[in-house]
Design a protein around this motif. Structure first.
Motif, PDB file in Angstrom:
ATOM      1  N   CYS A 763       0.848  -1.407   0.099  1.00  0.00           N
ATOM      2  CA  CYS A 763      -0.047   0.080  -0.100  1.00  0.00           C
ATOM      3  C   CYS A 763       0.903   1.321  -0.084  1.00  0.00           C
ATOM      4  CB  CYS A 763      -0.855  -0.001   1.114  1.00  0.00           C
ATOM      5  SG  CYS A 763      -1.757  -1.453   1.526  1.00  0.00           S
ATOM      6  N   THR A 764       0.302   2.165  -0.923  1.00  0.00           N
ATOM      7  CA  THR A 764       1.250   3.584  -0.770  1.00  0.00           C
ATOM      8  C   THR A 764       0.448   4.793   0.129  1.00  0.00           C
ATOM      9  OG1 THR A 764       0.127   4.098  -2.605  1.00  0.00           O
ATOM     10  CG2 THR A 764       2.214   3.136  -2.767  1.00  0.00           C
ATOM     11  N   THR A 765      -0.424   4.275   0.641  1.00  0.00           N
ATOM     12  CA  THR A 765      -1.287   5.227   1.651  1.00  0.00           C
ATOM     13  C   THR A 765      -2.001   4.522   2.898  1.00  0.00           C
ATOM     14  OG1 THR A 765      -3.519   5.173   0.965  1.00  0.00           O
ATOM     15  CG2 THR A 765      -2.020   6.622  -0.387  1.00  0.00           C
ATOM     16  N   SER A 766      -1.967   5.447   3.872  1.00  0.00           N
ATOM     17  CA  SER A 766      -2.256   4.888   5.406  1.00  0.00           C
ATOM     18  C   SER A 766      -3.826   4.309   5.202  1.00  0.00           C
ATOM     19  CB  SER A 766      -2.111   5.652   6.449  1.00  0.00           C
ATOM     20  OG  SER A 766      -2.990   6.976   6.245  1.00  0.00           O
ATOM     21  N   GLY A 767      -4.361   4.919   4.262  1.00  0.00           N
ATOM     22  CA  GLY A 767      -5.811   4.572   4.166  1.00  0.00           C
ATOM     23  C   GLY A 767      -5.917   3.401   3.549  1.00  0.00           C
ATOM     24  N   GLN A 768      -5.324   3.092   2.521  1.00  0.00           N
ATOM     25  CA  GLN A 768      -5.279   1.929   1.587  1.00  0.00           C
ATOM     26  C   GLN A 768      -5.002   0.715   2.619  1.00  0.00           C
ATOM     27  OE1 GLN A 768      -6.721   1.502  -1.348  1.00  0.00           O
ATOM     28  NE2 GLN A 768      -4.858   1.066  -2.685  1.00  0.00           N
ATOM     29  N   TYR A 769      -4.012   1.018   3.651  1.00  0.00           N
ATOM     30  CA  TYR A 769      -3.751  -0.223   4.553  1.00  0.00           C
ATOM     31  C   TYR A 769      -4.771  -0.374   5.307  1.00  0.00           C
ATOM     32  CZ  TYR A 769      -0.770  -2.122   8.509  1.00  0.00           C
ATOM     33  OH  TYR A 769      -0.461  -2.984   9.383  1.00  0.00           O
ATOM     34  N   PHE A 770      -5.658   0.660   5.684  1.00  0.00           N
ATOM     35  CA  PHE A 770      -6.608   0.496   6.602  1.00  0.00           C
ATOM     36  C   PHE A 770      -7.730  -0.229   6.144  1.00  0.00           C
ATOM     37  CE2 PHE A 770     -11.145   2.115   7.770  1.00  0.00           C
ATOM     38  CZ  PHE A 770     -11.028   2.166   8.915  1.00  0.00           C
ATOM     39  N   HIS A 771      -7.933  -0.077   4.760  1.00  0.00           N
ATOM     40  CA  HIS A 771      -8.960  -1.040   3.953  1.00  0.00           C
ATOM     41  C   HIS A 771      -8.463  -2.314   3.845  1.00  0.00           C
ATOM     42  CE1 HIS A 771     -11.862   2.391   3.634  1.00  0.00           C
ATOM     43  NE2 HIS A 771     -10.938   3.119   2.989  1.00  0.00           N
ATOM     44  N   LEU A 772      -7.319  -2.527   3.624  1.00  0.00           N
ATOM     45  CA  LEU A 772      -6.636  -3.740   3.161  1.00  0.00           C
ATOM     46  C   LEU A 772      -6.863  -4.695   4.693  1.00  0.00           C
ATOM     47  CD1 LEU A 772      -5.136  -5.436   1.599  1.00  0.00           C
ATOM     48  CD2 LEU A 772      -3.027  -4.649   2.431  1.00  0.00           C
ATOM     49  N   LEU A 773      -6.397  -4.038   5.702  1.00  0.00           N
ATOM     50  CA  LEU A 773      -6.617  -4.759   7.118  1.00  0.00           C
ATOM     51  C   LEU A 773      -7.991  -5.234   7.419  1.00  0.00           C
ATOM     52  CD1 LEU A 773      -4.243  -2.979   9.393  1.00  0.00           C
ATOM     53  CD2 LEU A 773      -3.771  -5.107   8.350  1.00  0.00           C
ATOM     54  N   ARG A 774      -8.923  -4.384   7.039  1.00  0.00           N
ATOM     55  CA  ARG A 774     -10.383  -4.688   7.325  1.00  0.00           C
ATOM     56  C   ARG A 774     -10.991  -5.632   6.392  1.00  0.00           C
ATOM     57  NH1 ARG A 774     -13.689  -2.234  10.450  1.00  0.00           N
ATOM     58  NH2 ARG A 774     -15.174  -2.276   8.897  1.00  0.00           N
ATOM     59  N   ARG A 775     -10.622  -5.734   5.025  1.00  0.00           N
ATOM     60  CA  ARG A 775     -10.951  -6.686   4.060  1.00  0.00           C
ATOM     61  C   ARG A 775     -10.328  -8.079   4.602  1.00  0.00           C
ATOM     62  NH1 ARG A 775      -8.917  -6.648  -2.262  1.00  0.00           N
ATOM     63  NH2 ARG A 775      -7.394  -7.936  -1.282  1.00  0.00           N
ATOM     64  N   GLN A 776      -9.021  -7.994   4.892  1.00  0.00           N
ATOM     65  CA  GLN A 776      -8.582  -9.038   5.384  1.00  0.00           C
ATOM     66  C   GLN A 776      -9.342  -9.906   6.424  1.00  0.00           C
ATOM     67  OE1 GLN A 776      -6.437 -11.037   4.087  1.00  0.00           O
ATOM     68  NE2 GLN A 776      -5.283 -12.340   5.547  1.00  0.00           N
ATOM     69  N   ALA A 777      -9.751  -8.959   7.283  1.00  0.00           N
ATOM     70  CA  ALA A 777     -10.470  -9.552   8.708  1.00  0.00           C
ATOM     71  C   ALA A 777     -11.881  -9.972   8.319  1.00  0.00           C
ATOM     72  CB  ALA A 777     -10.275  -8.566   9.819  1.00  0.00           C
ATOM     73  N   LEU A 778     -12.420  -9.219   7.394  1.00  0.00           N
ATOM     74  CA  LEU A 778     -14.058  -9.620   7.171  1.00  0.00           C
ATOM     75  C   LEU A 778     -14.199 -10.513   5.978  1.00  0.00           C
ATOM     76  CD1 LEU A 778     -15.119  -5.699   7.857  1.00  0.00           C
ATOM     77  CD2 LEU A 778     -15.406  -7.832   9.427  1.00  0.00           C
TER      78      LEU A 778
END
Ligand SMILES: Cc1ncc(C[n+]2csc(CCOP(=O)(O)OP(=O)(O)O)c2C)c(N)n1
Length: 943
Positions: A763-778
């Motif tokens: 990810c190149t932005t913290s927002g991308q990281y936020f969404h990626l982590l949530r997607r991974q969990a959900l």
């Protein structure tokens, strides 16, 4: 040799020497040792104060005053200091008792093949005469020596002592640093309470079991000549030992046994311990697979050999049902060890409360090791090092070394530098019980003691089961080629079943006919199962097969945005500390800035991650995050655990969120990659609802866990239909820190990616990281995720996000250039990760008007459609450039080149820009790095 100057001696010094001598006779100078052993009365006459020391030493038998917490036998009778002869005898007696406890194993009869034990001079009472004459032995009360074996005096006790410590069980416990444990173990061993005689029924049951074990191996060998079965014969008693362990664990309240083992004896364990029907095992031999493994297809798994597959079964025990989970494992010996621990830990953890609750009595981990493997494989040491750590303990693992005294064709002399295979465990304060595999009753006793110790102290314990290997390494090997003498001795050696049957018949427990019948019953049962199976061949439909389709990892339907109000509330709660708790003021003011960032933009990585975690906890998703220095974060960017500056107490705001319905576990890990990643894989496999993350210190070190990555994380789905949502956070990026602080070896993960087995992102932005982590969990589909995480970008302003970014949208696998003049763009630069900022921030960027720069944020599964749409948005494209900072033989290039070829418009060339082919990932000199980085960026921009 001169006698030391006793008269001029300082009593304190003499006392110290005596104490050292009692602890370890070899530790004192030779002249003193000689004095203590040959003329203690001289010392005692001149230094009467030492008499008191001897009394104290006698009080717990090892030279240290017994603490009040130990079970305390009757007070030791006082001994008059004048009775120097007796005192001398006591000193010698104590040395003798100590010798049995410490070195008895050297004289024990552990080898079923009858090799002579090495023995030790310290075990010979004759050596101590005249200090310990038979008359004196009869005068020294056992209680004075704190002996727990039968016998009022040393003279009575000596034969029992000898039998206890040098019989068919031997113990190594004196290395344990905890006094209470040592004393408890001595008492447990010497009192014989775990060596009780079996009842007739128990003995008959044991013989039946041994008959099943042997019968099955023999049947398979005869029926399937030359097929590999890795027979257990020579260690047959391992199966009843497991039976015993299961019953005892169930009695202690366990509802699960998590079992890890290699090839040796696995089929027998599957049949008799896990409870797989003979028919299923026979079918495997007949070539019919119960799991589709032969035909691999686009979407199907490719399966695994029969002695790697995991299995689960339920057993009823006198105290209730218990599940036995045999964990799937690769050929790589001992790789499964940390995985078993992680699984057990997950089973033992209640994740429904905010801090999680760990109850080790719920599940018992059992690891069966080969003798060569235990001594040789580093993962064993790494796994043992986890046993007492708060974040990793499983309340004690039962380690069983299936010691057949050979590793393939390698003798112990070539396989290890230590006397015993088990010696490594001594460094971890673990008690070791050696037992002769031809004494089934002793073998069961060893398990009883081991599990009583685990129950009492919650630590690992090793049982070294010393047996032999009746045949070659596998059924195609001729053992006599390389171990001719051993093979000949084994050929002449009767089986444990035969010997035990004789003993039952001899004792009148059974008639010979009844004993033979037990054996014949097994063979008939196997024959019946086999014939019934053969009947079905060619007639009925094939046996039911599990679905081989591996569902694609989509992640598309997941809502990853979180309402702004909820994020604001979370942010406040994350900044909350209890009254009177004082975090470091500098740190707190840094964290306070997160308040402003939420409203004004500039949410950095640490904040985005905390908000992602917090939002998931509120949604009931448990989280476990571990890694080296992970609580703070290698780059001091996380600070999930706060430390009070005056008390050192810790506080973890993520464990105190108002509405959280799930646990947040966070631990700094030991300095291990192999065992730690294996542990988290196991945990994630057993906790599919949880988001389990492991973070590397720098991504470069993850290859210490390469076996876990290759054999479990990447291939587990295809081999065993086992997937997890384990998430690896791997700091990656070229910032001039040298070849081992630059690259998480993205290329390796991309090479392993196929059949939707992994997700790989940068990810190149913290927002991308936020969404990626949530997607991974959900995401309903669980898949491992590998994230190349940043270093410099952690705080880079442009990489920060806004509240709006988190409160809307989703993870974007491809990010197009924000404001291109589309008609003018002739060159599209595609890249991933940190180099994006190097390119767009370069002085040449503004002038490069014909260039657009887009980012590929998800590298696998490759977002083909989205990438194609981005490319199609540039009507006048003349070239597509893949730009990377990694060398050409590394990074993403070689794996995604063909994907880009498929994606770009026909006729438009695809060019590579990056470091040339390199043997080492990066430059060692910062200036060389800067020069190379600048060259790459200029080349990407066509400058
Ligand atoms: C990591 C690893 N290295 C090498 C091998 C090849 N190998 C298979 S079995 C074996 C010998 C194992 O000996 P031991 O641990 O004593 O178990 P045994 O087969 O005697 O039961 C070896 C070297 C392997 N499977 N895994």
């Amino acid at each position: 040799m001169d006698r030391p100057d006793v008269d001029g001696l300082n009593t304190g010094y003499a006392a110290l020497l005596l104490e050292q001598y009692l602890d370890n006779p070899g530790a004192v100078p030779e002249e003193w040792r000689d004095l203590f052993e040959s003329e203690p009365e001289v010392l005692l006459q001149r230094q009467p104060g030492l008499a008191r020391l001897l009394e104290l030493a006698a009080a717990d038998g090892d030279g240290h005053a017994a603490p009040v917490t130990t079970p305390s036998p009757a007070p030791a009778p006082a001994v008059a200091a004048e009775d120097t002869e007796l005192l001398g005898g006591i000193a010698a007696a104590m040395a003798l008792v100590k010798a049995f406890r410490m070195h008895g194993h050297l004289a024990a009869r552990l080898d079923p093949l009858g090799s002579d034990p090495p023995g030790d001079p310290a075990l010979e009472p004759e050596r101590l005469i005249p200090k310990l004459t038979p008359e004196l032995q009869a005068r020294i009360p056992s209680s004075l020596l704190r002996l727990h074996v039968e016998g009022e005096t040393l003279a009575d006790a000596l034969p029992h002592l000898r039998e206890t410590y040098t019989g068919t069980i031997a113990y190594e416990i004196e290395h344990i640093s905890d006094h209470e444990e040592r004393v408890w173990l001595r008492q447990a061993i010497e009192s014989g309470r775990y060596r009780r005689a079996l009842s007739r029924d128990e003995r008959v049951r044991l013989l039946r079991r041994l008959s099943q074990v042997e019968g099955m191996e023999r049947y398979l060998r005869r029926a399937f000549l030359g097929q590999k079965q890795f027979s257990v014969e020579g260690l047959d008693v391992m199966i009843p030992m497991l039976d015993e362990a299961i019953d005892l664990a169930a009695r202690d309240g366990a509802h699960e046994i998590v079992l890890g083992m290699a090839h040796r004896g696995r089929l027998n364990v599957l049949a008799h311990v896990v409870g797989r029907p003979y028919e299923t095992i026979l079918r495997e031999f007949e070539g019919e697979r119960t799991i589709e493994a032969v035909v691999s297809s686009e979407e199907g798994g490719s399966g695994d050999v029969k002695y790697h597959l995991g299995a689960q079964g339920t057993r009823s025990t006198p105290t209730g049902d218990i599940t036995i989970t045999l964990v799937s494992n690769p050929s790589h010996l001992e790789a499964v060890a940390p995985v078993v621990e992680g699984r057990a830990r997950a089973e033992q953890t209640d994740r429904s409360s905010r801090q999680g609750y760990h109850d080790p009595s719920v599940a018992l981990p059992v690891l069966i090791h080969g003798d060569a493997s235990f001594a040789g494989q580093g993962s064993v040491a790494e796994t043992l090092n986890l046993e007492a750590l708060a974040g990793y303990s499983t309340g004690g693992t039962l380690h069983l070394i299936a010691n057949n005294q050979v590793g393939f064709t390698t003798d112990p002399e070539s396989g290890r530098s230590t006397r015993y295979s088990s010696d490594l465990a001594k460094g971890f304060d673990i008690p070791i019980i050696h037992v002769n595999a031809d004494d089934p009753e002793a073998a069961l006793a060893s398990i009883r003691l081991a599990l009583a110790y685990r129950r009492r102290f919650g630590h690992d314990v090793v049982v070294d089961l010393v047996g032999y290997r009746r045949h070659g390494h596998n059924e195609q090997d001729e053992a006599a080629y390389t171990q001719p003498l051993l093979a000949a001795a084994i050929a002449d050696h009767r089986t444990v079943r035969e010997e035990f049957a004789d003993s039952l018949v001899g004792d009148g427990d059974l008639t010979q006919e009844q004993a033979d019948e037990l054996e014949q019953n097994v063979v008939s049962e196997l024959r019946r199962a086999h014939e019934a199976l053969k009947e079905t061949f060619g007639k009925a439909e094939s046996p039911p097969r599990s679905d081989t389709h591996i569902p694609a990892a989509t992640g598309d339907e997941v809502v990853t945005a979180v309402a702004a109000e909820r994020l604001r509330a979370l942010n406040e709660q994350l900044l909350r500390v209890p009254d009177g708790f004082n975090p470091h003021p500098k740190l707190m003011s840094q964290l306070e800035r997160r308040r402003g960032a939420l409203e004004e933009g500039g949410i950095d990585w640490g904040q985005a991650e905390a908000l992602a975690f917090g939002s998931l906890l509120i949604e009931g998703i448990p989280i476990r995050l571990t890694g080296q220095d992970t609580e703070r974060g290698t780059f001091s960017h996380r600070h999930d655990v706060l430390h009070d500056v005056s008390t050192g107490a810790t506080y973890t705001p993520l464990q105190h969120l108002d509405d959280a319905g799930a646990s947040f576990e966070i631990y700094n890990s030991p300095l291990s990659e192999y065992a730690c990643v294996g542990f988290e894989y196991g945990y994630a496999a057993a906790a599919p609802e949880a988001l389990v993350l492991w973070e590397a210190q720098f991504g470069d070190f993850v290859n210490g866990a390469q076996i876990i990555i290759d054999q479990f994380i990447a291939a587990g789905l295809s081999k065993w239909r086992e997937s997890t949502r384990l998430t690896l956070l791997l700091p990656h990026g070229y910032e001039g820190n040298g070849p081992e602080h630059s690259s998480a070896r993205l290329e390796r993960f991309l090479q392993l990616a196929a059949q939707e087995n992994l997700r790989i992102a940068n990810c190149t932005t913290s927002g991308q990281y936020f969404h990626l982590l949530r997607r991974q969990a959900l995401d309903a589909t669980a898949r491992p995720l590998v994230v190349m995480t940043p270093k410099g970008l952690l705080r880079l302003k442009q990489a920060g996000s806004t509240l709006e970014d988190l409160a809307s949208g989703e993870f974007r696998p491809v990010i197009d250039d924000a404001n291109p003049d589309r008609a003018r763009v002739e060159r599209l630069v595609l890249c991933q990760g940190k180099i994006y900022y190097d390119i767009v921030g370069h002085e040449q960027r503004a002038g490069a008007t014909g260039v657009a720069v887009a980012r590929i944020e998800q590298l696998y599964p490759f977002p083909t459609e989205r990438a194609r749409a981005v490319l199609a948005g540039y009507p006048n494209l003349r070239e597509v450039v893949w730009a990377q900072e990694e060398p050409q033989n590394m990074g993403a290039w070689r794996a995604i080149r063909h994907r880009l070829e498929e994606t770009k418009p026909e006729g438009v060339p695809l060019l590579y820009v990056g470091r040339p082919w390199r043997a080492s990932p990066s430059e060692g000199y910062p200036t060389a790095h800067l020069r190379e980085q600048d060259r790459i960026v200029r080349a990407a921009l066509g400058a």
